[in-house]
Scaffold this motif. Sequence first.
Motif, PDB file in Angstrom:
ATOM      1  N   ALA A  79       0.827  -1.215   0.000  1.00  0.00           N
ATOM      2  CA  ALA A  79       0.000   0.000   0.000  1.00  0.00           C
ATOM      3  C   ALA A  79       0.857   1.258   0.000  1.00  0.00           C
ATOM      4  O   ALA A  79       0.548   2.233  -0.709  1.00  0.00           O
ATOM      5  N   ILE A  80       1.946   1.252   0.741  1.00  0.00           N
ATOM      6  CA  ILE A  80       2.826   2.422   0.782  1.00  0.00           C
ATOM      7  C   ILE A  80       3.490   2.637  -0.571  1.00  0.00           C
ATOM      8  O   ILE A  80       3.565   3.767  -1.075  1.00  0.00           O
ATOM      9  N   VAL A  81       3.987   1.555  -1.177  1.00  0.00           N
ATOM     10  CA  VAL A  81       4.641   1.665  -2.485  1.00  0.00           C
ATOM     11  C   VAL A  81       3.635   2.109  -3.552  1.00  0.00           C
ATOM     12  O   VAL A  81       3.941   2.986  -4.377  1.00  0.00           O
ATOM     13  N   ALA A  82       2.441   1.542  -3.541  1.00  0.00           N
ATOM     14  CA  ALA A  82       1.427   1.914  -4.531  1.00  0.00           C
ATOM     15  C   ALA A  82       1.038   3.380  -4.380  1.00  0.00           C
ATOM     16  O   ALA A  82       0.871   4.092  -5.379  1.00  0.00           O
ATOM     17  N   SER A  83       0.918   3.852  -3.165  1.00  0.00           N
ATOM     18  CA  SER A  83       0.589   5.255  -2.930  1.00  0.00           C
ATOM     19  C   SER A  83       1.704   6.172  -3.427  1.00  0.00           C
ATOM     20  O   SER A  83       1.439   7.207  -4.050  1.00  0.00           O
ATOM     21  N   ALA A  84       2.947   5.792  -3.170  1.00  0.00           N
ATOM     22  CA  ALA A  84       4.078   6.602  -3.632  1.00  0.00           C
ATOM     23  C   ALA A  84       4.151   6.613  -5.152  1.00  0.00           C
ATOM     24  O   ALA A  84       4.435   7.654  -5.758  1.00  0.00           O
ATOM     25  N   LEU A  85       3.896   5.463  -5.784  1.00  0.00           N
ATOM     26  CA  LEU A  85       3.935   5.413  -7.249  1.00  0.00           C
ATOM     27  C   LEU A  85       2.805   6.221  -7.871  1.00  0.00           C
ATOM     28  O   LEU A  85       2.973   6.813  -8.937  1.00  0.00           O
ATOM     29  N   ALA A  86       1.649   6.246  -7.231  1.00  0.00           N
ATOM     30  CA  ALA A  86       0.525   7.015  -7.760  1.00  0.00           C
ATOM     31  C   ALA A  86       0.830   8.508  -7.771  1.00  0.00           C
ATOM     32  O   ALA A  86       0.335   9.246  -8.623  1.00  0.00           O
ATOM     33  N   GLN A  87       1.668   8.957  -6.846  1.00  0.00           N
ATOM     34  CA  GLN A  87       2.017  10.372  -6.763  1.00  0.00           C
ATOM     35  C   GLN A  87       3.331  10.692  -7.471  1.00  0.00           C
ATOM     36  O   GLN A  87       3.679  11.849  -7.633  1.00  0.00           O
ATOM     37  N   GLY A  88       4.065   9.653  -7.879  1.00  0.00           N
ATOM     38  CA  GLY A  88       5.381   9.850  -8.472  1.00  0.00           C
ATOM     39  C   GLY A  88       5.323  10.125  -9.962  1.00  0.00           C
ATOM     40  O   GLY A  88       4.278  10.082 -10.601  1.00  0.00           O
ATOM     41  N   GLY A  89       6.503  10.371 -10.493  1.00  0.00           N
ATOM     42  CA  GLY A  89       6.623  10.647 -11.916  1.00  0.00           C
ATOM     43  C   GLY A  89       7.200   9.469 -12.666  1.00  0.00           C
ATOM     44  O   GLY A  89       7.270   8.342 -12.142  1.00  0.00           O
ATOM     45  N   PRO A  90       7.629   9.703 -13.898  1.00  0.00           N
ATOM     46  CA  PRO A  90       8.176   8.623 -14.714  1.00  0.00           C
ATOM     47  C   PRO A  90       9.417   7.967 -14.102  1.00  0.00           C
ATOM     48  O   PRO A  90       9.594   6.758 -14.217  1.00  0.00           O
ATOM     49  N   ALA A  91      10.265   8.740 -13.456  1.00  0.00           N
ATOM     50  CA  ALA A  91      11.475   8.179 -12.847  1.00  0.00           C
ATOM     51  C   ALA A  91      11.114   7.181 -11.756  1.00  0.00           C
ATOM     52  O   ALA A  91      11.770   6.136 -11.624  1.00  0.00           O
ATOM     53  N   ASP A  92      10.084   7.473 -10.985  1.00  0.00           N
ATOM     54  CA  ASP A  92       9.643   6.556  -9.929  1.00  0.00           C
ATOM     55  C   ASP A  92       9.115   5.245 -10.514  1.00  0.00           C
ATOM     56  O   ASP A  92       9.405   4.165  -9.998  1.00  0.00           O
ATOM     57  N   ILE A  93       8.360   5.349 -11.579  1.00  0.00           N
ATOM     58  CA  ILE A  93       7.781   4.153 -12.194  1.00  0.00           C
ATOM     59  C   ILE A  93       8.876   3.288 -12.822  1.00  0.00           C
ATOM     60  O   ILE A  93       8.864   2.063 -12.694  1.00  0.00           O
ATOM     61  N   ILE A  94       9.834   3.926 -13.482  1.00  0.00           N
ATOM     62  CA  ILE A  94      10.946   3.181 -14.073  1.00  0.00           C
ATOM     63  C   ILE A  94      11.751   2.488 -12.988  1.00  0.00           C
ATOM     64  O   ILE A  94      12.115   1.311 -13.111  1.00  0.00           O
ATOM     65  N   ALA A  95      12.043   3.206 -11.908  1.00  0.00           N
ATOM     66  CA  ALA A  95      12.806   2.613 -10.802  1.00  0.00           C
ATOM     67  C   ALA A  95      12.052   1.447 -10.176  1.00  0.00           C
ATOM     68  O   ALA A  95      12.655   0.419  -9.847  1.00  0.00           O
ATOM     69  N   ALA A  96      10.750   1.572 -10.028  1.00  0.00           N
ATOM     70  CA  ALA A  96       9.955   0.478  -9.462  1.00  0.00           C
ATOM     71  C   ALA A  96       9.965  -0.732 -10.384  1.00  0.00           C
ATOM     72  O   ALA A  96      10.066  -1.878  -9.924  1.00  0.00           O
ATOM     73  N   ALA A  97       9.889  -0.511 -11.694  1.00  0.00           N
ATOM     74  CA  ALA A  97       9.918  -1.624 -12.645  1.00  0.00           C
ATOM     75  C   ALA A  97      11.268  -2.331 -12.617  1.00  0.00           C
ATOM     76  O   ALA A  97      11.334  -3.571 -12.626  1.00  0.00           O
ATOM     77  N   VAL A  98      12.342  -1.554 -12.553  1.00  0.00           N
ATOM     78  CA  VAL A  98      13.677  -2.161 -12.479  1.00  0.00           C
ATOM     79  C   VAL A  98      13.837  -2.928 -11.169  1.00  0.00           C
ATOM     80  O   VAL A  98      14.380  -4.038 -11.142  1.00  0.00           O
ATOM     81  N   ALA A  99      13.367  -2.356 -10.079  1.00  0.00           N
ATOM     82  CA  ALA A  99      13.459  -3.031  -8.784  1.00  0.00           C
ATOM     83  C   ALA A  99      12.651  -4.327  -8.788  1.00  0.00           C
ATOM     84  O   ALA A  99      13.105  -5.347  -8.265  1.00  0.00           O
ATOM     85  N   LEU A 100      11.472  -4.298  -9.370  1.00  0.00           N
ATOM     86  CA  LEU A 100      10.649  -5.509  -9.449  1.00  0.00           C
ATOM     87  C   LEU A 100      11.335  -6.586 -10.283  1.00  0.00           C
ATOM     88  O   LEU A 100      11.374  -7.759  -9.893  1.00  0.00           O
ATOM     89  N   ALA A 101      11.895  -6.188 -11.418  1.00  0.00           N
ATOM     90  CA  ALA A 101      12.603  -7.154 -12.268  1.00  0.00           C
ATOM     91  C   ALA A 101      13.827  -7.718 -11.552  1.00  0.00           C
ATOM     92  O   ALA A 101      14.084  -8.927 -11.598  1.00  0.00           O
ATOM     93  N   THR A 102      14.556  -6.849 -10.869  1.00  0.00           N
ATOM     94  CA  THR A 102      15.740  -7.298 -10.135  1.00  0.00           C
ATOM     95  C   THR A 102      15.351  -8.250  -9.017  1.00  0.00           C
ATOM     96  O   THR A 102      16.005  -9.278  -8.804  1.00  0.00           O
ATOM     97  N   ALA A 103      14.298  -7.936  -8.306  1.00  0.00           N
ATOM     98  CA  ALA A 103      13.844  -8.803  -7.210  1.00  0.00           C
ATOM     99  C   ALA A 103      13.397 -10.156  -7.738  1.00  0.00           C
ATOM    100  O   ALA A 103      13.683 -11.194  -7.136  1.00  0.00           O
ATOM    101  N   THR A 104      12.698 -10.154  -8.859  1.00  0.00           N
ATOM    102  CA  THR A 104      12.211 -11.402  -9.429  1.00  0.00           C
ATOM    103  C   THR A 104      13.361 -12.289  -9.909  1.00  0.00           C
ATOM    104  O   THR A 104      13.349 -13.498  -9.686  1.00  0.00           O
ATOM    105  N   LEU A 105      14.354 -11.672 -10.528  1.00  0.00           N
ATOM    106  CA  LEU A 105      15.456 -12.449 -11.094  1.00  0.00           C
ATOM    107  C   LEU A 105      16.503 -12.857 -10.056  1.00  0.00           C
ATOM    108  O   LEU A 105      17.042 -13.952 -10.108  1.00  0.00           O
TER     109      LEU A 105
END
Length: 98
Positions: free
Chosen positions: A50-76
Amino acid sequence: MSADHWLLIALLSASTLGLRAVGYLAGAAMMKSRFWARVLEVFPGCLVTAIVASALAQGGPADIIAAAVALATATLSRSIILTMLGGMAAFVAASTVF
């Protein structure tokens, strides 16, 4: 110190002890219930999501890109350290572009 000060200290101490005891007893009673045990088991993950989703909803493109990279890194990698480093590096790189 006057008697009023000592009375205040005693009342605050008793209320703190009472709140801690009630919390402990309520927690012990909740863990006996399968439903509440499951809720308390998944609660930390739900809270972080919930905290991450709230931060992403208020963030910009850099936040979304960083979250996608972090998710991919965590998965791999399944590594918390690599996930944090990858997300931070992606955020710094994306912040310079956007």
